[in-house]
Design a protein around this motif. Structure first.
Motif, PDB file in Angstrom:
ATOM      1  N   MET A 170       0.833  -1.200   0.000  1.00 25.65           N
ATOM      2  CA  MET A 170       0.000   0.000   0.000  1.00 25.65           C
ATOM      3  C   MET A 170       0.874   1.259   0.000  1.00 25.65           C
ATOM      4  O   MET A 170       0.616   2.203  -0.748  1.00 25.65           O
ATOM      5  N   PHE A 195      -1.342   5.655  -3.797  1.00 26.00           N
ATOM      6  CA  PHE A 195      -1.072   6.208  -2.473  1.00 26.00           C
ATOM      7  C   PHE A 195      -0.230   7.473  -2.596  1.00 26.00           C
ATOM      8  O   PHE A 195      -0.495   8.483  -1.950  1.00 26.00           O
ATOM      9  N   HIS A 229      -1.410  11.359  -1.592  1.00 23.38           N
ATOM     10  CA  HIS A 229      -0.737  11.981  -0.448  1.00 23.38           C
ATOM     11  C   HIS A 229       0.545  12.721  -0.835  1.00 23.38           C
ATOM     12  O   HIS A 229       1.400  12.966   0.021  1.00 23.38           O
TER      13      HIS A 229
END
Length: 199
Positions: free
Chosen positions: A107, A113, A117
Motif C-alpha cells: 500500500m 497512495f 498523499h
C-alpha cells in the motif's frame, strides 16, 4: 455498528513573544486549530491577541485551517490565544481496519497512495537527513506494523530530544536538531517526519 462514545474537550493554545527592538509592522500565521475528521469535530473556537487586530481564517495547501493577522501598530510584546471546544468520538482503531504486515508495504509503495498523499510525502530541506545521520533514528522492524512503528517512533523522538526554545529557529533542519539534541515542537515534528519518510 453501535453508537460511539463521545467526549468534549476544551483546548487552549497560548503564546507570548518578546522583542528586544520595537516591531513596527508584523504578519503572523498560526496553525493551532485542532483538525476535524471522522473522529473529532471542532464545535466552537475563538482567537484573541494583545494587539487587538482582526484574525483571518483560511486553509493552507494541505487543507488545514490557518489563523493570520497583520499589524502596523508598534509593539515589543505580542500574545496570541486560541480556545476551542472539541467533541471527540472514540473508535477502537482511529483509521479503520489494519492491514497485514505483508500488505502494508504494498500500500505504501502503490502509485495511487503517492498521488493521494503527494503533498505530505514530498521532500523538504527541513526533514532531509544525510545518510550518516540515519543511524540516529529508529527504523521500522521487520515484524512491526506501521501503527506500532508510529507509536515507537513517537516515544523515541520524545526521549531523544529535550524541549528547549533557545537554540533553534523557524529555519532549523531535522539534521541540525539531531546535532543539538534539543528544540521546540516544530523541531520534534521535523525529526519525526524524517523518520517516517524512511518507511
Amino acid at each position: 455498528s453501535g453508537a460511539r462514545m463521545k467526549k468534549e474537550y476544551q483546548v487552549e493554545y497560548h503564546t507570548k513573544n518578546t522583542y528586544e527592538e520595537i516591531v513596527r509592522e508584523a504578519f503572523f500565521t498560526f496553525l493551532v486549530l485542532p483538525c476535524q475528521d471522522q473522529t473529532q469535530v471542532v464545535r466552537h473556537y475563538t482567537y484573541s491577541n494583545s494587539l487587538d487586530v482582526e484574525v483571518f481564517s483560511h486553509p493552507n495547501p494541505f487543507g488545514f485551517e490557518l489563523a493570520s493577522l497583520r499589524s502596523n501598530r508598534p509593539f515589543t510584546v505580542f500574545e496570541f490565544c486560541m480556545k476551542a471546544v472539541v467533541t471527540k468520538s472514540f473508535a477502537f482503531f482511529p483509521y479503520g481496519n489494519t492491514l497485514s504486515i505483508p500488505e502494508e508495504p504494498n500500500m505504501l509503495q502503490d502509485h495511487g497512495f503517492y498521488l493521494d498523499h503527494h503533498l505530505f510525502l514530498g521532500s523538504s530541506r527541513y526533514t532531509h537527513l544525510q545518510e550518516a545521520w540515519h543511524s540516529k533514528l529508529l527504523f521500522r522492524e521487520e515484524n512491526q506494523t506501521v501503527y506500532q512503528y508510529l507509536q515507537a517512533l513517537n516515544n523515541f523522538v520524545y526521549e531523544l530530544l529535550e524541549f528547549d526554545p533557545e537554540p533553534t529557529h523557524v529555519c532549523t533542519t531535522a539534521q541540525e536538531v539531531l546535532e543539538l539534541g534539543r528544540g521546540v515542537c516544530q523541531d520534534f515534528t521535523h525529526v519525526m517526519i524524517a523518520g517516517l519518510r524512511g518507511l
